[in-house]
Write an enzyme that holds these catalytic residues in place. Structure first.
Site, PDB file in Angstrom:
ATOM      1  N   ARG A 207       0.571  -1.296   0.053  1.00 15.43           N
ATOM      2  CA  ARG A 207       0.267  -0.302  -0.191  1.00 15.43           C
ATOM      3  C   ARG A 207       0.556   0.949  -0.115  1.00 15.43           C
ATOM      4  O   ARG A 207       0.440   2.700   0.220  1.00 15.43           O
ATOM      5  CB  ARG A 207      -1.311   0.190   0.925  1.00 15.43           C
ATOM      6  CG  ARG A 207      -2.110  -0.719   1.357  1.00 15.43           C
ATOM      7  CD  ARG A 207      -2.861  -1.441   0.339  1.00 15.43           C
ATOM      8  NE  ARG A 207      -3.630  -2.592   0.025  1.00 15.43           N
ATOM      9  CZ  ARG A 207      -2.871  -3.757  -0.907  1.00 15.43           C
ATOM     10  NH1 ARG A 207      -1.621  -4.041  -1.267  1.00 15.43           N
ATOM     11  NH2 ARG A 207      -3.805  -4.779  -0.093  1.00 15.43           N
TER      12      ARG A 207
ATOM     13  N   GLU B 290      -4.736   4.062   6.479  1.00 16.35           N
ATOM     14  CA  GLU B 290      -4.224   4.237   5.028  1.00 16.35           C
ATOM     15  C   GLU B 290      -5.252   5.755   4.316  1.00 16.35           C
ATOM     16  O   GLU B 290      -3.786   5.434   3.427  1.00 16.35           O
ATOM     17  CB  GLU B 290      -5.050   2.535   3.877  1.00 16.35           C
ATOM     18  CG  GLU B 290      -4.274   2.576   2.717  1.00 16.35           C
ATOM     19  CD  GLU B 290      -5.319   0.809   2.216  1.00 16.35           C
ATOM     20  OE1 GLU B 290      -5.830   1.277   1.165  1.00 16.35           O
ATOM     21  OE2 GLU B 290      -5.375   0.258   3.137  1.00 16.35           O
TER      22      GLU B 290
ATOM     23  N   SER C  82     -11.235   0.091   3.263  1.00 11.38           N
ATOM     24  CA  SER C  82     -10.145  -0.721   4.448  1.00 11.38           C
ATOM     25  C   SER C  82      -9.733   1.013   5.299  1.00 11.38           C
ATOM     26  O   SER C  82      -8.816   1.577   4.715  1.00 11.38           O
ATOM     27  CB  SER C  82      -9.365  -2.125   4.354  1.00 11.38           C
ATOM     28  OG  SER C  82      -9.944  -2.595   4.188  1.00 11.38           O
TER      29      SER C  82
END
Length: 343
Positions: free
Chosen positions: A161, A334, A239
């Site tokens: 990520r 995130e 998420s």
């Protein structure tokens, strides 16, 4: 701030105040021109699908470039296909195109919101596949030099990520190049246990990409991870926390039943498991607030209809503090945060 365009209307979280200036690019030439205009401002922001943004209630006192470019080209050879895609193409629509055309490599990334141009920033991934598996290069307009060039994927430091695009490399992704396979008659090997179980096959078993896409969409929808205007559980940034990576020694201090996977010399943990077992359950909401944990997936922080960015941030801090106190693990958000949400 004089702008009237609310960033809440351009993000999947549906929160965020106005942008001072909004420029919409429908062609690559417009995107280049708007980028140069934005760079003359003290503050600028590029927005694609807005699926990984949490914007403060005060909004953004700068220039926003909204990417709405389109276009997909493909060059076939004996070993597969090289595909170049405009940054503004909606990600899932592009994946649907690859499956329909018989191009393999992206079927497990079905249902992810956002645009193609944003995908390399996070090195998106799901169900055992990451973008870095098939990404070959990006057409990049560099903010520091003003120059445009194709940048090889190897120069983007793609990781879990993350990429240089997320940390320090300022500019605009104009297009993305992928190297995809041609669908073999035997299918595509399944690389993730949950997906294999849902398909009723063993790990590594080749499966028709059409079936993989359909199953991934069903799994994501069951977790509230496919956008639906009628379902507030999907009004989120997906998420909200990445799965933490810790040392093997630290992982040994956690309960033996805590899920974990090898990550080089380290260990990757399940953020969802940590949140749930720290006592923050699906459907939880801060009293009096309209931000809450999804009723379908512990990792998703959601807007239940009229939440503010401040309420989302308060909920995120509560989750982080609860997990840290219970397990000693610091969860990392995130989404990209725009504006001050520390108050």
């Amino acid at each position: 701030m004089t702008g009237s365009t609310r960033l809440a209307d351009l993000t999947t979280f549906r929160v965020g105040g106005p942008a001072r200036t909004l420029l919409t690019a429908e062609t690559t030439d417009e995107l280049v021109a708007h980028a140069h205009t934005a760079w003359a401002d003290d503050e600028w922001l590029v927005v694609g699908g807005g699926s990984n943004l949490l914007v403060a209630d005060d909004g953004f006192d700068g220039t926003v470039v909204l990417v709405r470019t389109r276009g997909v080209t493909a060059e076939h050879d004996a070993d597969g296909v090289t595909v170049r895609v405009a940054a503004g193409e909606p990600w899932d629509a592009f994946v649907a195109t690859t499956v329909a055309e018989g191009w393999t490599g992206l079927e497990a990334l079905s249902g992810i919101p956002g645009t193609v141009g944003a995908a390399p920033v996070q090195n998106i991934g799901a169900y055992g596949v990451e973008l870095s598996d098939v990404l070959t290069a990006i057409d990049f307009l560099d903010a520091s030099t003003g120059e445009r060039a194709w940048v090889p994927a190897a120069e983007l430091a793609l990781g879990y990520r993350t990429s240089t695009l997320k940390h320090g490399r300022r500019g605009v992704v104009l297009a993305v190049e992928f190297r995809l396979g041609s669908a073999p008659e035997a299918g595509v090997p399944v690389r993730y246990a949950q997906l294999a179980g849902s398909l009723g096959v063993d790990l590594g078993t080749p499966v028709d990409p059409v079936a993989i896409r359909a199953t991934v969409l069903r799994l994501r929808a069951s977790k509230g991870m496919v956008l639906d205007d009628a379902d507030p559980d999907t009004w989120s940034a997906g998420s909200f926390f990445t799965n933490p990576i810790v040392s093997a020694a630290f992982a040994e201090t956690l309960p033996p039943e805590a899920p974990r996977w090898p990550a080089g010399d380290d260990v990757k943990l399940s953020a969802a498991w940590l949140i749930e077992h720290a006592g923050v359950h699906r459907g939880y909401a801060v009293p009096g607030a309209r931000a809450g944990i999804s009723s379908k997936h512990t990792l998703a922080l959601t807007n239940r209809g009229d939440a503010t960015a401040a309420q989302v941030a308060e909920l995120a801090r509560y989750v982080q503090a609860t997990v840290l106190n219970r397990f000693g693990v610091a969860l990392v958000p995130e989404p990209v945060v725009v504006g001050d949400l520390t108050a």
